[in-house]
Structures are given as structure tokens and as C-alpha cells.
Design a protein around this motif. Structure first.
Motif, PDB file in Angstrom:
ATOM      1  N   TYR A 116      36.034  31.158  33.800  1.00 43.19           N
ATOM      2  CA  TYR A 116      34.611  31.388  34.077  1.00 43.19           C
ATOM      3  C   TYR A 116      33.763  30.896  32.914  1.00 43.19           C
ATOM      4  CZ  TYR A 116      34.637  34.160  38.384  1.00 43.19           C
ATOM      5  OH  TYR A 116      34.735  34.557  39.696  1.00 43.19           O
ATOM      6  N   ALA A 156      38.855  34.976  33.283  1.00 44.44           N
ATOM      7  CA  ALA A 156      37.631  35.168  32.494  1.00 44.44           C
ATOM      8  C   ALA A 156      37.364  33.950  31.622  1.00 44.44           C
ATOM      9  CB  ALA A 156      37.764  36.420  31.644  1.00 44.44           C
ATOM     10  N   LEU A 194      35.108  29.843  42.034  1.00 46.34           N
ATOM     11  CA  LEU A 194      34.791  31.011  41.217  1.00 46.34           C
ATOM     12  C   LEU A 194      33.425  31.611  41.528  1.00 46.34           C
ATOM     13  CD1 LEU A 194      36.152  29.780  37.758  1.00 46.34           C
ATOM     14  CD2 LEU A 194      37.320  31.100  39.529  1.00 46.34           C
ATOM     15  N   ARG A 196      29.627  36.467  33.208  1.00 48.09           N
ATOM     16  CA  ARG A 196      30.819  37.251  32.867  1.00 48.09           C
ATOM     17  C   ARG A 196      31.600  37.609  34.130  1.00 48.09           C
ATOM     18  NH1 ARG A 196      31.778  42.780  32.417  1.00 48.09           N
ATOM     19  NH2 ARG A 196      33.436  43.361  30.946  1.00 48.09           N
ATOM     20  N   PHE A 197      32.918  37.371  34.060  1.00 45.43           N
ATOM     21  CA  PHE A 197      33.780  37.624  35.217  1.00 45.43           C
ATOM     22  C   PHE A 197      33.936  39.115  35.458  1.00 45.43           C
ATOM     23  CE2 PHE A 197      38.265  38.296  36.689  1.00 45.43           C
ATOM     24  CZ  PHE A 197      38.010  37.981  38.014  1.00 45.43           C
TER      25      PHE A 197
END
Length: 304
Positions: free
Chosen positions: A212, A209, A191, A219-220
């Protein structure tokens, strides 16, 4: 007294045969019953349709107008009944379906083609959009079916949802990606690189999200949002980006020949492919036929 189709046929046949007796024989009813039927129609419209002769009858001017319009009504009724019968037997009709996201057409394309081959009289229209836009069109009857992720379709209580296949979610990277030589790869490792996300794949966007967040990452925000696997393939091969892909192929052999594939490194929630029709309206014969074809197609694919 309502003048039903049966009485209209009586009038038309008497006019054609120019007599009660031959018309009764053709209609397989008694002369007295046919005479009463004609008298009932004349009483209802308030005019004489036939002039009675020593031998047979003659259509009056009013009767001629009545017969001409009755013939058109009967022809339309016969055509309507025939068309409904053809729709039930899938000899004619139209099937309107939505697919969300557009990339899912790759999963159902063979099934749609098989349906078209088996039922050449059915016209097929396929629309691509988000589930948010397609589902209401199924509810109101503008579309017959929508094919989309199960979790999204289940949010619509007005839909009757049927799961047809389970997906496997994997991560694709270019073969010479920096992670290819790593001894151990974690979620955070994958990621930390840019992402290629399908434009209309909202459930996947939400899932990633959340992943993550559980890894304490910022924040994705996907670097690339595109539709079409050919473009996804090019971006992955040209950059360090990863692409989360859903597939029905448990072995992923065709993908391993071209990409570095991570199966269980990033723990994605399960996803399923589903088809939905209106819960209150029910499925049309064509929609039911398409569902059966898709179900059989995926069962056969899974067995293989």
C-alpha cells in the motif's frame, strides 16, 4: 558403595532361588562373585538380608522388606527402559505441536494423518495460536514442534528451523468482480478494494501494508479479519473484497473454478512453510518422525 540395579537384581534372585548356587547359575556369574555382591549390599545397609543355612539361605525380616522394595524399583526401571525403547521406535509417546496461523492446518493435515496412521501408538496434540506465543513454548520444551511461516520462525535464534515447502501467493475476487472486465489491472486497482485477511496472518498483513505504501495509498486497514477459508470464500463471493491467499498448488485450478484469480498483479514477497524444533534440546523421536513425514509428503506433492 552405591547399590546399583545389578546388585538389587542379585539380592532379588537369591531370595527367589533361596540359595547362592542356583541364583548364580541363573545370573550367569560365579558363586564367589555373587556372595561378594550380597555381602557388599548387607554391609551398605547395615543389616543381614539372608540367614545362611546348611543348604541355601532364608530371607530375614529386614531382607523381606528390602526384596519387596527392590522388586518395585527393578520393575519401574524395566518399565522405564521399555518405554524409552518404545519412544525411540515410535511405538509410544506423545507429540505436541503448534500451527500458526490456524489456516495452515489445511496444508499439513494430510501429513499429520499419515503420521498417525503409521504410528498409532503416538498421541498427538495440536495447538493453534500466533508464532509469538507458540515459539517460546517450543524453546522451553512445552511443545515439540511449531509449523509456521519461515520468515517468522527465523526470528527465533533458539529454534532449529527447516523449510519444507514454498508458497504461491494469489489474490481471489468474485468471478463477476468489477475488475473482471478491465483490460489491464494494476496493484493499485486491486488494493483500492476492501481486503479479507486471516486473523493470525501477521506477515501477510505487514507485506500488504508495505505494498500500500509503495503505491501511495492510505494506511492499510483490512475490512474483514477472519480465520477459516470457508468464511473467506463467503465474504469474497458476497462483496467486492479481495483475499490474498497462500497455496501450494501452482496451477490454482480448483480456485479458478470458483474465483477470479490474479497471480502476478500484486507483487507479494515470497513465503515458505517451515517447521521448527528447539535448537538446544533437539527433536524428540516423535518430532523427528513427524518432520520426515511432512518433508516426504511435500516432496511428493511438489513432484505431482
Amino acid at each position: 558403595m552405591a547399590i546399583d540395579l545389578r546388585r538389587l537384581r542379585h539380592v532379588v534372585e537369591v531370595a527367589r532361588a533361596e540359595g547362592i548356587t542356583p541364583a548364580a547359575h541363573t545370573l550367569h556369574i560365579t558363586q564367589s562373585a555373587l556372595t561378594r555382591s550380597i555381602a557388599d549390599v548387607e554391609a551398605e545397609v547395615g543389616v543381614e538380608l539372608f540367614q545362611r543355612l546348611p543348604r541355601g539361605v532364608r530371607v530375614t525380616d529386614a531382607g523381606r522388606t528390602f526384596v519387596e522394595k527392590a522388586q518395585r524399583i527393578l520393575a519401574d526401571a524395566d518399565e522405564l527402559i521399555a518405554s524409552i525403547s518404545e519412544m525411540k521406535t515410535l511405538k509410544s509417546g506423545i507429540l505436541r505441536m503448534g500451527i500458526a496461523p490456524a489456516a495452515y492446518r489445511n496444508f499439513v493435515g494430510d501429513g499429520i494423518a499419515a503420521f498417525a496412521s503409521s504410528h498409532p501408538g503416538i498421541a498427538i496434540e495440536v495447538y493453534h495460536d500466533s508464532v509469538h506465543n507458540l515459539a517460546p513454548r517450543v524453546v522451553v520444551g512445552e511443545l515439540d514442534l511449531v509449523i509456521a511461516p519461515l520468515r517468522q520462525l527465523e526470528r527465533w535464534s533458539e529454534l532449529s528451523v527447516l523449510r519444507i515447502a514454498d508458497f504461491h501467493c494469489i489474490m481471489l475476487l468474485r468471478p463477476d468482480h468489477p475488475l473482471a472486465s478491465a483490460e489491464r489491472v494494476t496493484e493499485a486497482d486491486v488494493l483500492s478494494y476492501p481486503a479479507v485477511i486471516p486473523t493470525t496472518m501477521d506477515p501477510m498483513l505487514t507485506d500488504i501494508a508495505q505494498i500500500y505504501a509503495r503505491n501511495g495509498l492510505t494506511r492499510f486497514q483490512p475490512r474483514y479479519r477472519v480465520d477459516g477459508f470457508s468464511l473467506v470464500r463467503r465474504l469474497v463471493r458476497a462483496t467486492d473484497a479481495y483475499a490474498p491467499i497462500v497455496t501450494l498448488d501452482q496451477e490454482h485450478a480448483y480456485l479458478r473454478r470458483e474465483f477470479l484469480v490474479f497471480e502476478d498483479v500484486v507483487r507479494m514477497p515470497s513465503q515458505s512453510l517451515a517447521v521448527a524444533g528447539s535448537g538446544s534440546r533437539g527433536m524428540t523421536p516423535a518430532a523427528s518422525g513427524m518432520f520426515e513425514v511432512l518433508r516426504d509428503h511435500f516432496l511428493h506433492t511438489i513432484r505431482e
